[in-house]
Design an enzyme around this catalytic site. Structure first.
Site, PDB file in Angstrom:
ATOM      1  N   GLN A   1       0.843  -1.198   0.000  1.00  0.00           N
ATOM      2  CA  GLN A   1       0.000   0.000   0.000  1.00  0.00           C
ATOM      3  C   GLN A   1       0.880   1.250   0.000  1.00  0.00           C
ATOM      4  O   GLN A   1       1.184   1.798   1.050  1.00  0.00           O
ATOM      5  CB  GLN A   1      -0.893  -0.022   1.246  1.00  0.00           C
ATOM      6  CG  GLN A   1      -1.888   1.094   1.326  1.00  0.00           C
ATOM      7  CD  GLN A   1      -3.035   0.894   0.380  1.00  0.00           C
ATOM      8  OE1 GLN A   1      -3.442  -0.206   0.096  1.00  0.00           O
ATOM      9  NE2 GLN A   1      -3.564   1.988  -0.126  1.00  0.00           N
ATOM     10  N   PHE A   2       1.306   1.697  -1.189  1.00  0.00           N
ATOM     11  CA  PHE A   2       2.196   2.851  -1.262  1.00  0.00           C
ATOM     12  C   PHE A   2       1.538   4.116  -0.727  1.00  0.00           C
ATOM     13  O   PHE A   2       2.221   5.037  -0.270  1.00  0.00           O
ATOM     14  CB  PHE A   2       2.714   3.061  -2.695  1.00  0.00           C
ATOM     15  CG  PHE A   2       1.775   3.776  -3.607  1.00  0.00           C
ATOM     16  CD1 PHE A   2       1.865   5.146  -3.773  1.00  0.00           C
ATOM     17  CD2 PHE A   2       0.794   3.081  -4.306  1.00  0.00           C
ATOM     18  CE1 PHE A   2       0.999   5.808  -4.628  1.00  0.00           C
ATOM     19  CE2 PHE A   2      -0.070   3.733  -5.151  1.00  0.00           C
ATOM     20  CZ  PHE A   2       0.026   5.103  -5.316  1.00  0.00           C
ATOM     21  N   THR A   3       0.214   4.197  -0.736  1.00  0.00           N
ATOM     22  CA  THR A   3      -0.462   5.417  -0.307  1.00  0.00           C
ATOM     23  C   THR A   3      -0.307   5.681   1.190  1.00  0.00           C
ATOM     24  O   THR A   3      -0.631   6.777   1.647  1.00  0.00           O
ATOM     25  CB  THR A   3      -1.955   5.393  -0.677  1.00  0.00           C
ATOM     26  OG1 THR A   3      -2.601   4.329   0.013  1.00  0.00           O
ATOM     27  CG2 THR A   3      -2.148   5.249  -2.174  1.00  0.00           C
TER      28      THR A   3
END
Length: 144
Positions: free
Chosen positions: A77-79
């Site tokens: 989950q890069f966010t």
């Protein structure tokens, strides 16, 4: 590394309508974000923390995945490293690029499995649809 951890009664992740990872019993659903200076040592520490995190009811007291053999669903989950302090559009500068992040998320999974965990995963970089039933609700943010 940063993780959002939810105690769930079940969770699944789908890509293109196909379920690619699922847990159908109480466990943890973990969103993992990687930043630029993270290392395999960070991944190992995060895995150990997740495996020993005491958020379940056990026979004697609070119990962990390791105590109960509870599964984990780990999803990249890069966010989690989105910066929303300025303006209305998040900045992704703090998020590590895919070639850096993917091996480290894989290392979290591998480290958990070395500890004895049953781990399901999403698909790195894919448009994933996550479904879960949060139990408690219990949601925690971990940073290592």
């Amino acid at each position: 590394m940063r993780a959002v951890v939810q105690r769930v009664s079940r969770a699944s992740v789908s890509v293109g309508g196909e379920v690619v990872g699922a847990i159908d019993e109480p466990g943890l659903m973990v969103l993992v974000g990687v930043t630029h200076d993270d290392t395999p040592a960070h991944a190992a520490r995060l895995a150990a923390k997740l495996w020993g995190l005491r958020v379940f009811d056990g026979p004697q007291a609070e119990a962990s995945c390791s105590d109960l053999g509870a599964p984990l669903l780990v999803i990249s989950q890069f966010t989690l490293y989105g910066d929303t302090r300025k303006g209305r559009r998040p900045s992704w500068i703090a998020a590590a690029p895919g070639p850096v992040a993917e091996p480290l998320v894989d290392e979290v999974v591998a480290a958990l499995r070395r500890l004895g965990a049953r781990v399901e995963t999403g698909r790195f970089g894919a448009d994933m649809k996550v479904t879960l039933t949060n139990d408690g609700p219990i949601t925690l943010i971990l940073e290592v």
